[in-house]
Design a protein around this motif. Structure first.
Motif, mmCIF file in Angstrom:
data_model
loop_
_atom_site.group_PDB
_atom_site.id
_atom_site.type_symbol
_atom_site.label_atom_id
_atom_site.label_comp_id
_atom_site.label_asym_id
_atom_site.label_seq_id
_atom_site.Cartn_x
_atom_site.Cartn_y
_atom_site.Cartn_z
ATOM 1 N N ALA A 193 0.649 -1.418 0.254
ATOM 2 C CA ALA A 193 -0.085 -0.436 -0.221
ATOM 3 C C ALA A 193 0.357 1.237 0.008
ATOM 4 C CB ALA A 193 -1.331 -0.407 1.364
ATOM 5 N N ARG A 194 2.108 0.989 0.458
ATOM 6 C CA ARG A 194 2.710 2.239 0.725
ATOM 7 C C ARG A 194 3.493 2.929 -1.133
ATOM 8 N NH1 ARG A 194 5.664 3.175 5.195
ATOM 9 N NH2 ARG A 194 6.311 5.098 4.059
ATOM 10 N N PHE A 195 3.606 2.141 -1.730
ATOM 11 C CA PHE A 195 3.892 1.999 -3.168
ATOM 12 C C PHE A 195 2.800 3.624 -4.408
ATOM 13 C CE2 PHE A 195 6.601 -1.620 -2.125
ATOM 14 C CZ PHE A 195 7.335 -0.852 -3.376
ATOM 15 N N GLN A 196 3.193 3.926 -4.455
ATOM 16 C CA GLN A 196 2.746 4.828 -5.287
ATOM 17 C C GLN A 196 1.609 4.700 -6.239
ATOM 18 O OE1 GLN A 196 5.079 8.459 -5.992
ATOM 19 N NE2 GLN A 196 5.796 8.833 -3.803
ATOM 20 N N HIS A 197 2.038 3.764 -7.024
ATOM 21 C CA HIS A 197 1.941 2.989 -8.439
ATOM 22 C C HIS A 197 2.252 1.602 -8.071
ATOM 23 C CE1 HIS A 197 1.704 7.378 -9.867
ATOM 24 N NE2 HIS A 197 2.529 7.273 -9.320
ATOM 25 N N ARG A 198 0.327 1.068 -8.879
ATOM 26 C CA ARG A 198 0.923 -0.354 -8.360
ATOM 27 C C ARG A 198 0.043 -0.968 -9.964
ATOM 28 N NH1 ARG A 198 -0.385 1.085 -3.910
ATOM 29 N NH2 ARG A 198 -2.582 1.319 -4.478
#
Length: 461
Positions: A193-198
């Motif tokens: 969830a910490r990644f800005q783009h998945r």
């Protein structure tokens, strides 16, 4: 061992502050992601990006399990950051790409790095998987065939096999590792969830290793019969990448080809594939026997490696990762044998109204598989107030696959985190699992270059 930092010159330029880590799949090696790495360097150059193609979990080491592989990768990432720091770099951004099994290893790895506080000083930017079996590789079946493939097949790949078929017991939790990996309260989901783009890329056909429902994190497979649907492509990436918001729709019954037309098209396809079928009749039994023998040998060796790893045999620091989960030619032939047997399995579906069953399961995660099977009829009569399926699935009458209770919960948890899902249609190759990342410089894999280009066009530096 020094980390395998990919550089175009003798040293990495001092300006680069973004590290991207590439993780290969089962039986794989860093060369499988050479095209992805080269495309990154060509697009951005070493002044903007440092590429780490992981190599400490290659080949038969991938038999040792997702957890062990992730610990190796996490250590490799930390060593790379130390080396870059000594060279004067200040890495401030971090991205990760996982291919096939490597996507699961990557998801576990980021949980380890998150737990150790890496993301407090480095911003996680992009997380992408290509053809990754997020829901495992269990074939959706409702009958006795579970014991023919889902159980027996799981025992040919040592610990990794048990984990991707979801018959393992992760750290005595009475849950498979993949279920824990998608637990909303786990460090793995918190890290994701910490990644800005998945994002993820999933083949819709000809992926004999990982079929669409698992790579696309989906309750259904709309692409079982392409003759019954219209495909909608993403503008500028035709005819390879489908529009993620509206990938397909059903062709009205009255507009479907007649039985004669469908029989004729099927016959023509069979004639074109006849030489391949004949070759399989001769070669597949030999390759399968070789695969089983090799699997037995590799499983024995893998167990020994895992024992040494768990004991921290040479005090290499792997024990630091024992944290609570909450908060080449012959090998190619063996891989083909496994894929061909896997591809022979047929998907099965839940009864009509199964969207309500799936929703009830998600709302009652404690429901066991046995209870689920016994209470199907009663669940059919209960209507869930919320529909968790993506818009592209809710708008169509595609049947729900016979997944496990854990898999339905995994879909909801991963959808809640949020992935941008891109269905991929590889036309020219019957081995789309390799083509999607251009695993080899092969003419039939050219369409994979469109996939990689699209990913690069949406990569945030």
């Amino acid at each position: 061992m020094a980390p395998a930092l990919r550089r175009s010159g003798q040293s990495t330029p001092q300006k680069a502050q973004h590290l991207i880590v590439l993780v290969h799949g089962l039986w794989g090696n860093p060369a499988h992601l050479d095209y992805v790495a080269k495309s990154l360097r060509d697009r951005y150059g070493d002044e903007d990006l440092v590429v780490l193609a992981c190599r400490r979990n290659l080949g038969s080491l991938t038999y040792d399990g997702i957890e062990v592989g992730a610990e190796r990768v996490a250590r490799e990432v930390e060593d790379a950051l130390e080396e870059l720091g000594r060279d004067g770099h200040k890495i401030t951004r971090f991205s990760m790409v996982g291919y096939s099994l490597g996507g699961l290893v990557a998801r576990y790895t980021i949980g380890l790095l998150y737990h150790k506080g890496l993301f407090n000083s480095i911003s996680p930017i992009n997380f992408t998987t290509f053809a990754t079996p997020h829901l495992g590789v269990r074939t959706p079946l409702t009958g006795y065939q579970n014991h023919l493939w889902n159980v027996l097949g799981a025992r040919t790949l040592s610990t990794s096999g048990r984990q991707v078929f979801m018959i393992d017991n992760f750290r005595n939790t009475d849950r498979p590792l993949l279920s824990v990996l998608a637990d909303p309260d786990s460090i793995f989901v918190h890290a994701l969830a910490r990644f800005q783009h998945r994002s993820l890329y999933a083949n819709i056909v000809n992926d004999r290793t990982t079929v669409f429902y698992t790579t696309g994190i989906s309750r259904c497979d709309p692409y079982v019969d392409l003759g019954k649907i219209n495909l909608h492509y993403l503008k500028g990436y035709e005819p390879v990448i489908l529009d993620p918001d509206h990938p397909c729709d059903l062709i009205p019954e009255q507009e479907l080809p007649t039985f004669y037309q469908r029989f004729r098209m099927h016959s023509q396809t069979c004639l074109r594939r006849a030489p391949i079928f004949l070759a399989l009749v001769v070669l597949l039994p030999i390759a399968t026997i070789a695969f089983l023998i090799n699997s037995g040998i590799q499983t024995f060796r893998s167990r020994r490696r895992i024992q040494l790893h768990e004991a921290d045999h040479r005090d290499e620091g792997f024990g630091l990762y024992k944290i609570p989960w909450m908060v080449q030619d012959m090998r190619i032939g063996l891989e083909d044998a496994f894929e061909n047997v896997n591809a022979a399995q047929q998907q099965e579906y839940l009864p009509e109204g199964s969207e309500e069953i799936a929703d009830a399961i998600v709302e009652s995660p404690a429901l066991s598989s046995a209870a689920f099977a016994k209470s199907t009829e009663s669940l059919l009569s209960e209507k869930s107030e919320s529909d968790q399926a993506p818009l592209a699935e809710r708008s169509q009458s595609f049947p729900t696959l016979a997944l496990t209770t854990a898999q339905f919960a995994m879909i909801k948890a991963l959808d809640d985190v949020g992935f941008r899902k891109y269905p991929v249609y590889i036309h020219k190759s019957s081995h789309s699992h390799a083509a999607i990342i251009v695993r080899f410089p092969r003419a039939a894999f050219e369409e994979g270059k469109v996939v990689v280009k699209h990913w690069l066009d949406n990569f945030h530096i």
